[in-house]
Enzyme design. Structure first.
Site, PDB file in Angstrom:
ATOM      1  N   ILE A  80      -3.526  59.447   9.175  1.00 39.23           N
ATOM      2  CA  ILE A  80      -3.607  59.963  10.543  1.00 39.23           C
ATOM      3  C   ILE A  80      -2.226  60.386  11.034  1.00 39.23           C
ATOM      4  O   ILE A  80      -1.327  59.544  11.179  1.00 39.23           O
ATOM      5  CB  ILE A  80      -4.229  58.899  11.480  1.00 39.23           C
ATOM      6  CG1 ILE A  80      -5.670  58.621  11.046  1.00 39.23           C
ATOM      7  CG2 ILE A  80      -4.185  59.359  12.937  1.00 39.23           C
ATOM      8  CD1 ILE A  80      -6.361  57.534  11.792  1.00 39.23           C
TER       9      ILE A  80
ATOM     10  N   LYS B 262      14.879  58.505  10.839  1.00 36.94           N
ATOM     11  CA  LYS B 262      16.139  58.686  11.550  1.00 36.94           C
ATOM     12  C   LYS B 262      16.789  57.329  11.787  1.00 36.94           C
ATOM     13  O   LYS B 262      16.135  56.372  12.115  1.00 36.94           O
ATOM     14  CB  LYS B 262      15.851  59.337  12.907  1.00 36.94           C
ATOM     15  CG  LYS B 262      17.087  59.733  13.641  1.00 36.94           C
ATOM     16  CD  LYS B 262      16.798  59.958  15.113  1.00 36.94           C
ATOM     17  CE  LYS B 262      16.762  58.646  15.879  1.00 36.94           C
ATOM     18  NZ  LYS B 262      16.815  58.819  17.327  1.00 36.94           N
TER      19      LYS B 262
ATOM     20  N   GLU C  85       0.830  -1.198   0.000  1.00 38.22           N
ATOM     21  CA  GLU C  85       0.000   0.000   0.000  1.00 38.22           C
ATOM     22  C   GLU C  85       0.876   1.265   0.000  1.00 38.22           C
ATOM     23  O   GLU C  85       0.619   2.223  -0.728  1.00 38.22           O
ATOM     24  CB  GLU C  85      -0.882  -0.004   1.244  1.00 38.22           C
ATOM     25  CG  GLU C  85      -2.191   0.666   0.970  1.00 38.22           C
ATOM     26  CD  GLU C  85      -3.207   0.359   2.052  1.00 38.22           C
ATOM     27  OE1 GLU C  85      -3.248  -0.808   2.516  1.00 38.22           O
ATOM     28  OE2 GLU C  85      -3.937   1.282   2.416  1.00 38.22           O
TER      29      GLU C  85
ATOM     30  N   MET D  74       1.627  61.091  19.877  1.00 36.12           N
ATOM     31  CA  MET D  74       2.835  61.916  20.037  1.00 36.12           C
ATOM     32  C   MET D  74       2.751  62.844  21.236  1.00 36.12           C
ATOM     33  O   MET D  74       3.225  63.975  21.181  1.00 36.12           O
ATOM     34  CB  MET D  74       3.090  62.763  18.769  1.00 36.12           C
ATOM     35  CG  MET D  74       3.446  61.934  17.583  1.00 36.12           C
ATOM     36  SD  MET D  74       3.502  62.903  16.094  1.00 36.12           S
ATOM     37  CE  MET D  74       1.792  63.199  15.778  1.00 36.12           C
TER      38      MET D  74
ATOM     39  N   ASP E 144       9.806  54.931   7.131  1.00 38.52           N
ATOM     40  CA  ASP E 144      10.325  55.602   8.320  1.00 38.52           C
ATOM     41  C   ASP E 144      10.717  54.501   9.287  1.00 38.52           C
ATOM     42  O   ASP E 144      10.678  53.337   8.944  1.00 38.52           O
ATOM     43  CB  ASP E 144       9.237  56.459   8.972  1.00 38.52           C
ATOM     44  CG  ASP E 144       8.661  57.448   8.001  1.00 38.52           C
ATOM     45  OD1 ASP E 144       9.429  58.216   7.436  1.00 38.52           O
ATOM     46  OD2 ASP E 144       7.432  57.426   7.810  1.00 38.52           O
TER      47      ASP E 144
END
Ligand code: SAH
Length: 506
Positions: A321, A285, A30, A402, A263
């Site tokens: 946003i 940065k 099999e 922020m 970023d």
């Protein structure tokens, strides 16, 4: 075995005497019938050598796909193996299998004895079959269950008709090579050709093969007449950091990009979704290098799009946003460059999901404001210009982006505007990321002397009754500090303010 994946030609080979040699399977059981069936996914016929035939093989014999022969003896074993594209041997007969393996290896014929790695010179991969597309999965025998799981996942990801689409592509290759320029023009054609939601693939998947052919021809006409640059800028929302929170559309755009301007992003996982040849440009940065000015970034977007590239501008959260997406769009559109915007999950949604608290609530918060803690350019607190009185009159949720370096000014301003000092506040740092932290407090505590927040990543301030609802996961309480020196808090705030201004200022 350290297996290197290759695809083997299983076409019949012809011996010098004109004998046709198919892949050869020793033994009938099999298990070996299952392996034979796998071989028949690509081999036209398979030869099975055995003395006793297992019943499971009968349908394959009747269909003409399997040819049987008696088991070779010690004199005929070598010639039986010689010249085969591959041989398989039944592990039920270990001695014979070992002998077959030894001979095959000596002759350079690939050999596999299922589940006996030492006797194998190759492994049979788990296969996802979209003939002529083949996906082979290998785990070096570490986990068959894992292979099965991966296979199931890929099976569900790939349309059953993908092979038909590949065949159609094959029939267009010559024309494409003749009529389209190598590089961006050709890639653009194939990209549209294979995109499931575009006309060609859609027609194939809906079994409209003639339509598909016509659409492909039309696409080729359009692309070959379009000499101009096909450049385009896609503003893509990268979400709050967890790659699982990217939208399907964002993933598609990232995979399609010729160049990605990004970023500071949490981790590299999102970028690793891109093509290998993609150009990656860090415009945020990084150590020792100041971030690019907004107008310089816009200049780069224009420049690369003009070269005909698909430019992805990747932005944390949602590009609409506090992300200066509007300015970028304005500039690009004024230059006549095609643009597209793909939304992302904004930090506030990520925070709400992580805490498992709603931002709006029928009884506690019927309005919701997103506010930036930075005024454009100056970097000073921005909420000074907000009419807090108007906001506090209703049941309201205020979300400050922020603003984590100006928590005191923020709390003072709210209380001066009539917000109760006990209004709950939740500060969430690096939402959706492994380093996520949540700090619970209220306006009065935030305004007074308290232990330093010690924030290292981006943080959001959630203010209002919903911030006081029971939240999921570990929560820190902000300690009122009798002995914390003002200097210490100041220092902490200044460091974080610098980070925020450089990395996250809108
Ligand atoms: N476009 C972004 C926001 C950019 S402004 C968005 O839709 O989410 C950057 C500010 O977003 C950070 O100073 C911080 O306040 C917030 N922020 C971004 N990612 C965050 C995160 N994973 N967890 C908490 N705040 C986050």
């Amino acid at each position: 075995m350290r297996g290197f994946p290759i695809f083997l030609d299983v076409k019949p080979r012809h011996s010098k005497k004109g004998v046709v040699k198919w892949p050869l399977v020793f033994g009938s059981s099999e298990l070996m019938t299952a392996k034979t069936r796998t071989l028949l996914l690509r081999a036209e016929k398979v030869e099975v050598a055995c003395d006793v035939l297992h019943a499971s093989l009968e349908p394959l014999i009747n269909s003409g796909q399997v040819i049987t022969r008696s088991m070779p003896n010690r004199w005929t074993l070598c010639p039986a193996i010689l010249g085969r594209s591959l041989v398989l041997a039944d592990p039920e007969h270990p001695k014979l299998a070992a002998k077959i393996s030894r001979i095959a290896k000596a002759m350079g014929v690939p050999v596999n004895v299922p589940d006996v790695p030492d006797l194998c010179s190759f492994a049979l991969a788990a296969i996802v079959d979209r003939d002529p597309v083949t996906i082979a999965i290998g785990t070096e025998g570490t986990s068959p269950v894992l292979s099965t799981k991966i296979r199931a996942q890929i099976e569900s990801d790939l349309h059953p008709k993908l092979g038909v689409l590949a065949q159609l592509a094959q029939s267009f290759r010559g024309q494409v090579a003749q009529r389209l320029k190598p590089g961006i023009q050709r890639r653009h054609f194939w990209d549209l050709f294979f995109t499931p939601t575009q006309s060609v693939a859609r027609a194939v998947f809906e079994d409209r093969n003639e339509d598909a052919h016509n659409h492909a021809q039309q696409l080729l006409e359009e692309e070959s007449h379009d000499e101009g640059a096909k450049g385009k800028v896609i503003l893509v929302g990268a979400g709050p950091g967890d790659p699982d929170l990217l939208t399907v559309k964002a993933v598609r755009a990232i995979k399609q990009a010729d160049i990605i301007l990004y970023d500071r992003l949490p981790g590299t996982e999102i970028l690793s979704l891109a093509r290998r040849e993609v150009e990656l440009l860090d415009v945020g940065k990084s150590k020792g290098k100041p971030s690019l000015k907004q107008h310089e970034i816009q200049e780069l977007l224009v420049e690369h799009a003009r070269e005909g590239k698909i430019v992805v501008r990747l932005k944390g959260g949602d590009p609409s946003i506090f992300a200066r997406g509007g300015e970028e769009l304005e500039r690009l559109q004024s230059e006549g460059i095609a643009t597209e915007v793909i939304p992302g999950i904004t930090a506030a949604s990520a925070v709400a999901a992580s805490l498992q608290i709603p931002l709006t609530h029928r009884d506690l918060a019927r309005t919701l404001t997103f506010v930036s803690g930075h005024a454009p350019d100056s970097g000073a607190a921005d909420f000074g210009t907000l009419d807090m009185k108007a906001l506090h009159s209703g049941q309201h949720t205020l979300v400050v982006y922020m603003g984590a370096s100006r928590t005191k000014a923020f709390a003072d301003h709210l209380m001066a505007g009539g917000w109760t000092p006990t209004t709950p506040v939740m500060i969430v740092e690096s939402a959706s990321q492994a380093s996520e932290r949540r700090i619970k407090t209220d306006l009065a505590t935030l305004s007074g002397d308290h232990a330093p927040l010690n924030l290292k990543g981006p943080a959001l301030i959630l203010c209002g009754e919903v911030a006081g609802l029971p939240a999921a996961g570990a929560i820190e309480n902000l300690e009122v500090a009798e002995h914390v020196s003002v200097k210490q808090i100041g220092h902490d705030d200044i460091a974080h303010a610098a980070e925020e201004t450089i990395d996250y200022a809108p």
